[in-house]
Design an enzyme around this catalytic site. Structure first.
Site, PDB file in Angstrom:
ATOM      1  N   MET A  30       0.849  -1.195   0.000  1.00 47.27           N
ATOM      2  CA  MET A  30       0.000   0.000   0.000  1.00 47.27           C
ATOM      3  C   MET A  30       0.892   1.254   0.000  1.00 47.27           C
ATOM      4  O   MET A  30       0.465   2.334   0.414  1.00 47.27           O
ATOM      5  CB  MET A  30      -0.933  -0.009   1.209  1.00 47.27           C
ATOM      6  CG  MET A  30      -1.877  -1.218   1.186  1.00 47.27           C
ATOM      7  SD  MET A  30      -3.427  -0.953   2.025  1.00 47.27           S
ATOM      8  CE  MET A  30      -2.856  -0.682   3.682  1.00 47.27           C
ATOM      9  N   HIS A  34       9.152   1.087   3.229  1.00 42.66           N
ATOM     10  CA  HIS A  34      10.282   1.150   4.153  1.00 42.66           C
ATOM     11  C   HIS A  34      11.152  -0.085   3.894  1.00 42.66           C
ATOM     12  O   HIS A  34      10.829  -0.907   3.009  1.00 42.66           O
ATOM     13  CB  HIS A  34       9.799   1.204   5.608  1.00 42.66           C
ATOM     14  CG  HIS A  34       8.773   0.174   5.931  1.00 42.66           C
ATOM     15  ND1 HIS A  34       9.068  -1.153   6.022  1.00 42.66           N
ATOM     16  CD2 HIS A  34       7.433   0.264   6.142  1.00 42.66           C
ATOM     17  CE1 HIS A  34       7.982  -1.843   6.294  1.00 42.66           C
ATOM     18  NE2 HIS A  34       6.959  -1.003   6.363  1.00 42.66           N
ATOM     19  N   GLY A  36      11.432  -2.811   5.302  1.00 46.04           N
ATOM     20  CA  GLY A  36      10.726  -4.103   5.377  1.00 46.04           C
ATOM     21  C   GLY A  36      10.202  -4.502   4.001  1.00 46.04           C
ATOM     22  O   GLY A  36      10.386  -5.638   3.549  1.00 46.04           O
ATOM     23  N   HIS A  37       9.559  -3.559   3.306  1.00 44.34           N
ATOM     24  CA  HIS A  37       9.072  -3.846   1.948  1.00 44.34           C
ATOM     25  C   HIS A  37      10.242  -4.182   1.021  1.00 44.34           C
ATOM     26  O   HIS A  37      10.167  -5.110   0.209  1.00 44.34           O
ATOM     27  CB  HIS A  37       8.358  -2.626   1.359  1.00 44.34           C
ATOM     28  CG  HIS A  37       7.100  -2.233   2.058  1.00 44.34           C
ATOM     29  ND1 HIS A  37       6.990  -1.091   2.804  1.00 44.34           N
ATOM     30  CD2 HIS A  37       5.886  -2.831   2.111  1.00 44.34           C
ATOM     31  CE1 HIS A  37       5.770  -0.983   3.285  1.00 44.34           C
ATOM     32  NE2 HIS A  37       5.076  -2.033   2.889  1.00 44.34           N
ATOM     33  N   GLN A  61     -10.258  -2.300   2.790  1.00 44.49           N
ATOM     34  CA  GLN A  61      -9.727  -2.986   3.975  1.00 44.49           C
ATOM     35  C   GLN A  61      -9.605  -2.069   5.186  1.00 44.49           C
ATOM     36  O   GLN A  61      -9.129  -2.490   6.231  1.00 44.49           O
ATOM     37  CB  GLN A  61      -8.399  -3.675   3.671  1.00 44.49           C
ATOM     38  CG  GLN A  61      -7.212  -2.764   3.467  1.00 44.49           C
ATOM     39  CD  GLN A  61      -5.982  -3.543   3.027  1.00 44.49           C
ATOM     40  OE1 GLN A  61      -5.888  -4.003   1.885  1.00 44.49           O
ATOM     41  NE2 GLN A  61      -5.020  -3.725   3.911  1.00 44.49           N
ATOM     42  N   ASP A 152       2.492  -8.968   9.535  1.00 43.22           N
ATOM     43  CA  ASP A 152       1.037  -9.131   9.369  1.00 43.22           C
ATOM     44  C   ASP A 152       0.711 -10.629   9.419  1.00 43.22           C
ATOM     45  O   ASP A 152       0.258 -11.210   8.425  1.00 43.22           O
ATOM     46  CB  ASP A 152       0.595  -8.500   8.055  1.00 43.22           C
ATOM     47  CG  ASP A 152       0.904  -7.013   8.018  1.00 43.22           C
ATOM     48  OD1 ASP A 152       0.427  -6.293   8.898  1.00 43.22           O
ATOM     49  OD2 ASP A 152       1.656  -6.582   7.124  1.00 43.22           O
ATOM     50  N   MET A 186       9.170  -2.397  11.656  1.00 42.34           N
ATOM     51  CA  MET A 186       8.976  -1.380  10.620  1.00 42.34           C
ATOM     52  C   MET A 186       7.559  -1.447  10.090  1.00 42.34           C
ATOM     53  O   MET A 186       7.008  -2.525   9.859  1.00 42.34           O
ATOM     54  CB  MET A 186       9.967  -1.615   9.488  1.00 42.34           C
ATOM     55  CG  MET A 186      11.369  -1.266   9.921  1.00 42.34           C
ATOM     56  SD  MET A 186      12.508  -1.332   8.545  1.00 42.34           S
ATOM     57  CE  MET A 186      14.041  -1.118   9.436  1.00 42.34           C
ATOM     58  N   ARG A 189       2.950   2.928   9.134  1.00 38.51           N
ATOM     59  CA  ARG A 189       2.275   3.778  10.127  1.00 38.51           C
ATOM     60  C   ARG A 189       3.257   4.489  11.067  1.00 38.51           C
ATOM     61  O   ARG A 189       2.893   5.467  11.704  1.00 38.51           O
ATOM     62  CB  ARG A 189       1.310   2.946  10.964  1.00 38.51           C
ATOM     63  CG  ARG A 189       0.072   2.543  10.210  1.00 38.51           C
ATOM     64  CD  ARG A 189      -0.977   1.990  11.162  1.00 38.51           C
ATOM     65  NE  ARG A 189      -2.280   1.976  10.537  1.00 38.51           N
ATOM     66  CZ  ARG A 189      -2.744   1.000   9.791  1.00 38.51           C
ATOM     67  NH1 ARG A 189      -2.002  -0.044   9.588  1.00 38.51           N
ATOM     68  NH2 ARG A 189      -3.941   1.069   9.252  1.00 38.51           N
TER      69      ARG A 189
HETATM   70  O1  PAF Z   1      -0.153  -5.642   3.787  1.00 39.56           O
HETATM   71  C1  PAF Z   1      -0.556  -4.778   2.993  1.00 39.56           C
HETATM   72  O2  PAF Z   1       0.114  -3.796   2.678  1.00 39.56           O
HETATM   73  C2  PAF Z   1      -1.936  -4.928   2.395  1.00 39.56           C
HETATM   74  O3  PAF Z   1      -2.827  -5.472   3.302  1.00 39.56           O
HETATM   75  C3  PAF Z   1      -1.958  -5.694   1.051  1.00 39.56           C
HETATM   76  C4  PAF Z   1      -1.527  -7.143   1.224  1.00 39.56           C
HETATM   77  C5  PAF Z   1      -1.049  -4.994   0.057  1.00 39.56           C
HETATM   78  C6  PAF Z   1      -3.387  -5.699   0.481  1.00 39.56           C
HETATM   79  O4  PAF Z   1      -3.868  -4.405   0.283  1.00 39.56           O
END
Ligand code: PAF
Length: 280
Positions: A30, A34, A36-37, A61, A152, A186, A189
């Site tokens: 989304m 950072h 982590g991504h 969501q 998550d 990380m 938010r």
């Molecule tokens: O973890 C996230 O950033 C979101 O929940 C995802 C998996 C991209 C779905 O919108």
């Protein structure tokens, strides 16, 4: 890195260009990226020929509209980070591109027990929205592997269930949570934490770590109560701290000493909701 905004264009590219026939790894995000991504992108690069990412702040969501409004956006910086990390393909759709049927038309996913506990209970409809967007993204991208962060944890389990129920062969790869030097997980938010909240925030990880150190077989209620009191005294407003079966997410009150456990927490600091977990 090639950027696509339209579903047809990215689908055509993935099926009819030099990308077809290669192994593909997908990192949905989304934005507000950072390290982590970026660690997910790096893992995907090692595992797959072509790395695809998406940036889409998915409205369905967010159970709290204010949270959606406040979600951080840094698209130019994100594109730069992805490019530098070696991402090959980026999909940045609009809301109408993802939801041509409109946001109100709801499909219901049978997620069973895992949707009734923890974030499922505290964020009604959240995982339905996650499934709705992830199903669409997987139909567009058809990746061989899908890379998700362990931070998550419940989302990983929900998406695994979705993928199984869709009968698709995408393999889910769960990657470790990246932490700042003081232990804070990380998260996009974290940008919203003011100086004082940022200083207090590592208490969340410290609390989980001390549970990991002191947990013993038997009744866990006193341990959980102490952890909630500790976080509350440190300035958090706790949604939950729960110890659950790491495979099923059944909440454990009495531990037999053998079942693999995960401790999960969700709490607000300075009106910012943070989550974290540790496998025990
Ligand atoms: O973890 C996230 O950033 C979101 O929940 C995802 C998996 C991209 C779905 O919108």
């Amino acid at each position: 890195m090639i950027i696509f905004k339209h579903t047809n264009d990215i689908s055509n590219y993935l099926f009819f260009s030099e990308a077809s026939g290669k192994t593909t790894g997908f990192v949905p995000t989304m934005g507000a990226l950072h390290s982590g991504h970026i660690s997910l992108i790096e893992k995907a690069r090692v595992e797959c020929d072509v790395v695809i990412s998406s940036i889409f702040v998915n409205p369905t969501q967010f159970n709290d509209p204010a949270d959606f409004e406040k979600y951080p956006i840094s698209i130019e910086k994100d594109i730069d980070l992805l490019e530098k990390a070696g991402c090959n393909v980026l999909f940045i759709p609009s809301v109408t591109e993802m939801y041509p049927e409109g946001l109100a038309a709801q499909k219901h996913y049978e997620l069973g027990f895992i949707e009734t506990v923890l974030d499922g209970a505290y964020r009604p409809g959240h995982f339905q929205g996650v499934c709705r967007v992830v199903e669409k993204l997987l139909h567009i991208v058809h990746p061989h592997q899908l890379f998700l962060g362990q931070k998550d944890y419940q989302q990983c389990m929900v998406i695994r269930k979705l993928v199984e129920s869709m009968g698709i062969k995408t393999q889910i790869v769960i990657c470790p949570t990246l932490r700042d030097a003081d232990g804070l997980a990380m998260s996009s938010r974290n940008i919203r934490l003011n100086e004082e909240a940022r200083r207090k925030a590592p208490l969340m990880y410290q609390t989980l770590s001390s549970i990991r150190q002191i947990i013993k077989p038997g009744d866990l209620s006193e341990l959980k109560k102490q952890a909630i009191d500790h976080l509350t005294a440190g300035g958090f407003t706790v949604d939950y701290i729960e110890i659950a079966d790491a495979t099923t997410l059944s909440l454990i009150q009495y531990w037999d000493g053998h079942t693999a456990l995960v401790v999960m927490v969700a709490a607000f600091i300075n009106n910012v909701r943070l989550i974290d977990n540790l496998i025990l």
